[in-house]
Design an enzyme around this catalytic site. Structure first.
Site, short mmCIF file in Angstrom:
data_model
loop_
_atom_site.label_atom_id
_atom_site.label_comp_id
_atom_site.label_asym_id
_atom_site.label_seq_id
_atom_site.Cartn_x
_atom_site.Cartn_y
_atom_site.Cartn_z
N HIS A 238 -19.05 -21.81 52.34
CA HIS A 238 -20.11 -22.15 53.30
C HIS A 238 -19.46 -22.08 54.69
CE1 HIS A 238 -21.29 -24.58 49.74
NE2 HIS A 238 -22.53 -24.40 50.13
N ASP B 63 -17.46 -25.10 55.52
CA ASP B 63 -16.28 -25.39 54.68
C ASP B 63 -15.06 -24.81 55.37
OD1 ASP B 63 -18.11 -25.97 52.65
OD2 ASP B 63 -17.80 -24.04 51.63
C1 XLS Z 1 -25.13 -27.02 44.94
C2 XLS Z 1 -24.94 -25.58 44.95
C3 XLS Z 1 -24.10 -25.07 46.09
C4 XLS Z 1 -24.29 -23.59 46.24
C5 XLS Z 1 -23.90 -23.06 47.56
O1 XLS Z 1 -25.60 -27.61 43.98
O2 XLS Z 1 -24.43 -25.17 43.73
O3 XLS Z 1 -22.76 -25.40 45.91
O4 XLS Z 1 -23.61 -22.88 45.25
O5 XLS Z 1 -24.57 -23.66 48.60
#
Ligand code: XLS
Ligand code: NI
Ligand code: NI
Length: 444
Positions: free
Chosen positions: A107, A110
């Site tokens: 993200h 991140d």
């Molecule tokens: C959350 C999601 C997230 C996505 C990316 O439950 O899995 O991690 O994979 O935003």
């Protein structure tokens, strides 16, 4: 010993490149089943499995939960957020290299500090992306997908692209635009939308039709912008039924696919299927994968598993070989993952606090998918299950059955056929098939 480090220091000291030692090995830091170069069903394991590491779980999540503080203390932390971001990137690429993962996913926030202002957000992200590019070039690791975090900041508490307040939609667009710019600069293969807050809590305050149309408009704008700047990859929608919202618009694969088609996005969008999201929706991992394959909509996979006793998204590392076998069978029959991958959207437990636990957890996930791949290949090779399945439908292969399948008979004609028919009870043989699967799994 270890000699791989990417920046000025080694973060995972004492751990070298993880290698395959075979099923008899008692080394927790070795693969028992994942042998990257081994050829299975005509391709190397690494080419089939296309493993990707999730930045957020592995290098950001510090064990904080609603009941307690951080339990994981990372050596790449620093009081200067930009220094910390670069050290974190070095640690991440050291990890990718040591574990042998060809891909990663992140993200925006991140990887890069969010900053106080929109301008800071953009400037930080562009600077960190240039650093990521350097590390990609240095290591050969590629970007499977990136995404924008449109759920953590308080401004998104009522949604991002589906927010009832237009300025918030604009702020979300800034993040998506910047993430797409960064994606193109990094040669990303995909871009993911996971809509944790794209949903609602109560119909008393929500116009669901309007919100979903806004979401569709937003996605079309993102597609058009992406194509304009040279993004040639696939856009993914990652379905999840709930958590954090009560009702999320991308409930499951079937709902997301209907939405994609309803909004005219089917040439550019596919699904990113996560096991624990499928189970949260009351399905199985295999079910949601199959729904996607049936519609030509399988894009990528968030590889994890849930906890059968817990009703929430526990994001555990996948170790259940039965599930990985079912998944790999569907993926093999889909002709592979194409430009998608198996992205470990999984976190070690809060009390797995040793740095080496990061390696051990991924090794387990990679081994579980290697076993699943080999078992699925055996199932296809042997052919019994596939033949049984095909045979069940043989009455549609010729004559009136074929005419029906081709849409060439009317309901009156079908009813005539029914009048003369004498249907037999034909066993579905589920237990026989279950038993066969165990033979494929354990008679190696
Ligand atoms: C959350 C999601 C997230 C996505 C990316 O439950 O899995 O991690 O994979 O935003
Ligand atoms: Ni996910
Ligand atoms: Ni999840």
């Amino acid at each position: 010993m270890s000699d791989i480090f990417i920046g000025n220091q080694e973060f995972f000291k004492g751990i070298g490149k993880i290698s395959y030692e075979g099923p008899a090995s008692d080394n927790p830091l070795a693969f028992k089943f994942y042998d990257p170069k081994k050829i299975v069903a005509g391709k190397s394991m690494e080419d089939h499995l296309r493993f990707s590491i999730a930045y957020w779980h592995s290098f950001c999540a510090d064990g904080t939960d609603p009941f307690g503080k951080a339990t994981m203390h990372f050596p790449w932390n620093d009081s200067d957020p930009m220094v910390a971001a670069k050290k974190k990137a070095e640690a991440a690429f050291e990890f990718f290299t040591k574990i042998g993962a060809p891909f990663y996913a992140f993200h925006d926030i991140d990887a890069s500090p969010e900053g106080e202002t929109a301008a800071e957000y953009e400037a930080n992200y562009i600077e960190v992306a240039a650093y990521l590019k350097k590390l990609q070039d240095q290591t050969g690791v590629k970007l499977l997908w990136n995404t924008s975090n449109l759920f953590s900041h308080p401004r998104y508490m009522n949604g991002a692209a589906s927010n009832p307040d237009f300025p918030v939609v604009g702020r979300a667009a800034l993040q998506v635009k910047t993430s797409l710019d960064v994606n193109v600069s990094l040669g990303g293969l995909g871009y993911t939308f996971w809509g944790g807050r794209e949903g609602y809590m109560t119909l008393w305050n929500t116009d669901t039709k309007r919100e979903q149309d806004h979401l569709g408009t937003f996605f079309r704008m993102a597609r058009d912008y992406g194509r304009k700047i040279g993004f040639t990859g696939t856009f993914y929608i990652e379905p999840k039924p709930m958590e954090p919202s009560k009702h999320q618009y991308d409930y499951d694969a079937a709902t997301a696919i209907a939405f994609i088609k309803d909004q005219g996005l089917e040439n550019d969008f596919k699904c990113n299927i996560e096991n624990n999201h499928a189970t949260l929706a009351g399905h199985s991992f295999a079910h949601d994968l199959q729904v996607c394959v049936d519609h030509g909509m399988l894009g990528s996979v968030d590889a994890n598993q849930g906890d059968a006793q817990n009703g929430w998204d526990t994001d555990e590392f996948p170790t259940n070989v039965y599930e990985t076998t079912e998944a790999m069978l569907i993926i093999l029959k889909n002709g592979g993952l194409h430009s998608g991958g198996l992205n470990f959207d999984a976190k070690r437990r809060r009390n797995s606090t040793d740095l080496e636990d990061l390696f051990i957890s991924h090794i387990g996930g990679m081994d579980a998918f290697a076993l699943g791949l080999e078992t699925a290949a055996r199932i296809i090779d042997d052919g019994k299950i596939e033949t049984f399945k095909a045979d069940r439908y043989k009455s549609f292969n010729s004559g009136d059955g074929k005419a029906f399948e081709d849409g060439k008979i009317s309901l009156e004609k079908l009813a005539e056929i029914g009048k003369k028919a004498d249907p037999k009870d034909i066993s579905g043989k589920q237990e026989m098939l279950n038993n066969l699967v165990n033979q494929y799994l354990f008679n190696r």
